[in-house]
Scaffold this motif. Structure first.
Motif, PDB file in Angstrom:
ATOM      1  N   GLU A 170       0.895  -1.167  -0.086  1.00  0.00           N
ATOM      2  CA  GLU A 170       0.061   0.011  -0.004  1.00  0.00           C
ATOM      3  C   GLU A 170       0.938   1.422  -0.087  1.00  0.00           C
ATOM      4  OE1 GLU A 170      -3.451   0.208   2.439  1.00  0.00           O
ATOM      5  OE2 GLU A 170      -3.929  -1.625   2.126  1.00  0.00           O
ATOM      6  N   GLN A 219       1.795   1.854  -3.419  1.00  0.00           N
ATOM      7  CA  GLN A 219       0.469   2.149  -4.233  1.00  0.00           C
ATOM      8  C   GLN A 219       0.198   3.589  -4.146  1.00  0.00           C
ATOM      9  OE1 GLN A 219      -1.945  -0.972  -3.138  1.00  0.00           O
ATOM     10  NE2 GLN A 219      -1.831  -2.008  -5.146  1.00  0.00           N
ATOM     11  N   ARG A 220       0.303   4.233  -3.010  1.00  0.00           N
ATOM     12  CA  ARG A 220      -0.062   5.515  -2.280  1.00  0.00           C
ATOM     13  C   ARG A 220       0.996   6.482  -2.979  1.00  0.00           C
ATOM     14  NH1 ARG A 220      -3.197   5.199   2.971  1.00  0.00           N
ATOM     15  NH2 ARG A 220      -3.938   3.307   3.065  1.00  0.00           N
ATOM     16  N   ARG A 248       2.833   5.829  -5.587  1.00  0.00           N
ATOM     17  CA  ARG A 248       2.566   6.059  -7.133  1.00  0.00           C
ATOM     18  C   ARG A 248       1.435   7.223  -7.662  1.00  0.00           C
ATOM     19  NH1 ARG A 248       1.414   3.876 -12.351  1.00  0.00           N
ATOM     20  NH2 ARG A 248      -0.871   4.325 -12.841  1.00  0.00           N
ATOM     21  N   TYR A 249       0.577   7.071  -6.787  1.00  0.00           N
ATOM     22  CA  TYR A 249      -0.625   7.974  -7.041  1.00  0.00           C
ATOM     23  C   TYR A 249      -0.350   9.467  -6.750  1.00  0.00           C
ATOM     24  CZ  TYR A 249      -5.157  10.409  -6.950  1.00  0.00           C
ATOM     25  OH  TYR A 249      -6.080  11.176  -7.185  1.00  0.00           O
ATOM     26  N   TYR A 250       0.378   9.472  -5.441  1.00  0.00           N
ATOM     27  CA  TYR A 250       0.533  10.717  -4.813  1.00  0.00           C
ATOM     28  C   TYR A 250       1.871  11.486  -5.219  1.00  0.00           C
ATOM     29  CZ  TYR A 250      -3.732  10.332  -1.697  1.00  0.00           C
ATOM     30  OH  TYR A 250      -4.859  10.218  -1.421  1.00  0.00           O
ATOM     31  N   GLN A 257      -9.933   8.885  -0.686  1.00  0.00           N
ATOM     32  CA  GLN A 257      -8.611   8.133  -0.853  1.00  0.00           C
ATOM     33  C   GLN A 257      -8.738   7.599  -2.513  1.00  0.00           C
ATOM     34  OE1 GLN A 257      -6.427   6.763   1.739  1.00  0.00           O
ATOM     35  NE2 GLN A 257      -7.351   8.699   2.582  1.00  0.00           N
ATOM     36  N   TRP A 263      -6.242   7.265  -4.332  1.00  0.00           N
ATOM     37  CA  TRP A 263      -5.319   6.360  -4.776  1.00  0.00           C
ATOM     38  C   TRP A 263      -5.899   4.670  -5.027  1.00  0.00           C
ATOM     39  CZ3 TRP A 263      -3.965   1.809  -1.867  1.00  0.00           C
ATOM     40  CH2 TRP A 263      -4.489   1.858  -0.652  1.00  0.00           C
ATOM     41  N   ASP A 286      -6.954   4.294  -8.568  1.00  0.00           N
ATOM     42  CA  ASP A 286      -5.977   4.211  -9.313  1.00  0.00           C
ATOM     43  C   ASP A 286      -4.910   2.800  -9.244  1.00  0.00           C
ATOM     44  OD1 ASP A 286      -3.613   5.461 -11.069  1.00  0.00           O
ATOM     45  OD2 ASP A 286      -2.431   4.711  -9.271  1.00  0.00           O
ATOM     46  N   ALA A 287      -4.995   2.085  -8.002  1.00  0.00           N
ATOM     47  CA  ALA A 287      -4.191   1.225  -7.853  1.00  0.00           C
ATOM     48  C   ALA A 287      -4.920  -0.121  -8.223  1.00  0.00           C
ATOM     49  CB  ALA A 287      -3.969   0.909  -6.326  1.00  0.00           C
ATOM     50  N   GLU A 328      -3.521  11.857   2.513  1.00  0.00           N
ATOM     51  CA  GLU A 328      -4.273  13.121   2.436  1.00  0.00           C
ATOM     52  C   GLU A 328      -3.925  13.985   3.804  1.00  0.00           C
ATOM     53  OE1 GLU A 328      -6.609  14.015   0.026  1.00  0.00           O
ATOM     54  OE2 GLU A 328      -5.965  12.428  -1.123  1.00  0.00           O
TER      55      GLU A 328
END
Length: 307
Positions: free
Chosen positions: A73, A76-77, A79-81, A184, A186, A189-190, A297
């Motif tokens: 996680e 994955q977070r 990657r998005y943020y 959330q 992300w 996206d994940a 966040e």
């Protein structure tokens, strides 16, 4: 004479590198992790205290072993943020995983996280197989960390019920009931990355045939709760993807070896820190359970966008 001067300068430089920096992040003083790209040791205190440019910031994520929910996680977070973090001047980001280099490479490939060890430059990927950096930072070490007689897998099983990791059950249950207040994004996206890679469950999103972008998130079609920032079952579905097609399917490649198991890596939790150029922590987090990783966040709320 020139040769002697060269030797003296090299010795002096090596000595200076051993001295603590006044602006270094103190909890990680003297702690290193190995760069996956260069295979050289990286001083983590200096890493998180020396931004790419004046006025910018550094972030260091101290993950867990590569097959763990928390490590997955965090990746994955990140990657998005990444764009949001960069807008806040957090331009130097490191991810430390408690595994060997091949396992770290495999995990970032599975979640499509751009890093210096692959085709991206955004994240510096490092490994710390014995978890020394996390313990120096003060992460949780799980249930009965000093019990050398109990199997680490039994300890991990106990942690699933909150033993030594009180936030596990709230974090897991939260994945099912959702959250009507804080988004959330992300998660979608994940899940999209997972569907593109053929992971199951694969029915939550409808992706465009040409661009692979999300056309419809079926969780938004749920009555009443579909308008929530984080819909019920959405995160639980992603975690099922992660468990089946990342952790279990790739266990042999991602799992800790016997030496790491004896060091307590299986039950060790993670954390993260964001520092300014003076080594002062702007945000710190230590996981309080399995799946209870930092909410990015909260980082965005605490650190404003730079002009």
């Amino acid at each position: 004479m020139t040769m002697k001067l060269h030797v003296v300068l090299r010795v002096a430089a090596a000595f200076l590198l051993t001295l603590p920096l006044s602006n270094a992040y103190a909890p990680l003083a003297g702690i290193t992790a190995r760069s996956v790209k260069t295979l050289e040791d990286v001083d983590l205190s200096r890493f998180v205290s020396t931004p790419a440019a004046k006025g910018e910031k550094c972030m260091l994520v101290l993950g867990t072993y590569a097959a763990d929910f928390n490590a997955i996680e965090y990746a994955q977070r990140l990657r998005y943020y990444l764009p949001d973090l960069q807008q806040r001047g957090i331009t130097k980001i490191g991810l430390v995983l408690n595994c060997e280099t091949d396992a770290a490479k495999r995990l970032v490939d599975l979640v499509d996280l751009p890093c210096d060890a692959s085709d991206g430059k955004e994240v510096t990927l490092m490994v710390d197989p014995m978890g020394n950096a996390g313990r120096a930072f003060g992460v949780g070490t799980g249930w009965r960390p000093d019990d050398s007689e109990m199997s680490p897998y039994v300890k991990l099983f106990g942690m699933l019920f909150g033993l030594g990791a009180w936030a596990t059950l709230p974090a897991v249950i939260g994945g099912y009931i959702g959250n009507p207040f804080k988004p959330q994004p992300w998660i979608e996206d994940a899940m999209a990355v997972g569907q593109r890679k053929g992971r199951w469950p694969d029915m939550a999103l409808i992706l465009d045939d040409n661009s692979d972008k999300v056309v419809t998130n079926k969780f938004t079609e749920l009555p009443v709760v579909g308008s929530w920032p984080r819909r019920p079952l959405e995160l639980a579905t992603l975690r099922l993807q992660n468990m089946l097609d990342i952790s279990i399917k790739n266990w042999k490649e991602l799992a800790p070896n016997d030496e790491a198991l004896n060091a307590g890596v299986l039950t060790q939790l993670g954390g993260c820190v964001v520092c300014d150029e003076n080594g002062e922590a702007l945000f710190e987090w230590k996981d309080a359970g399995i799946c209870a990783v930092a909410n990015f966040e909260d980082i965005l709320e605490k650190i404003p966008v730079t002009e």
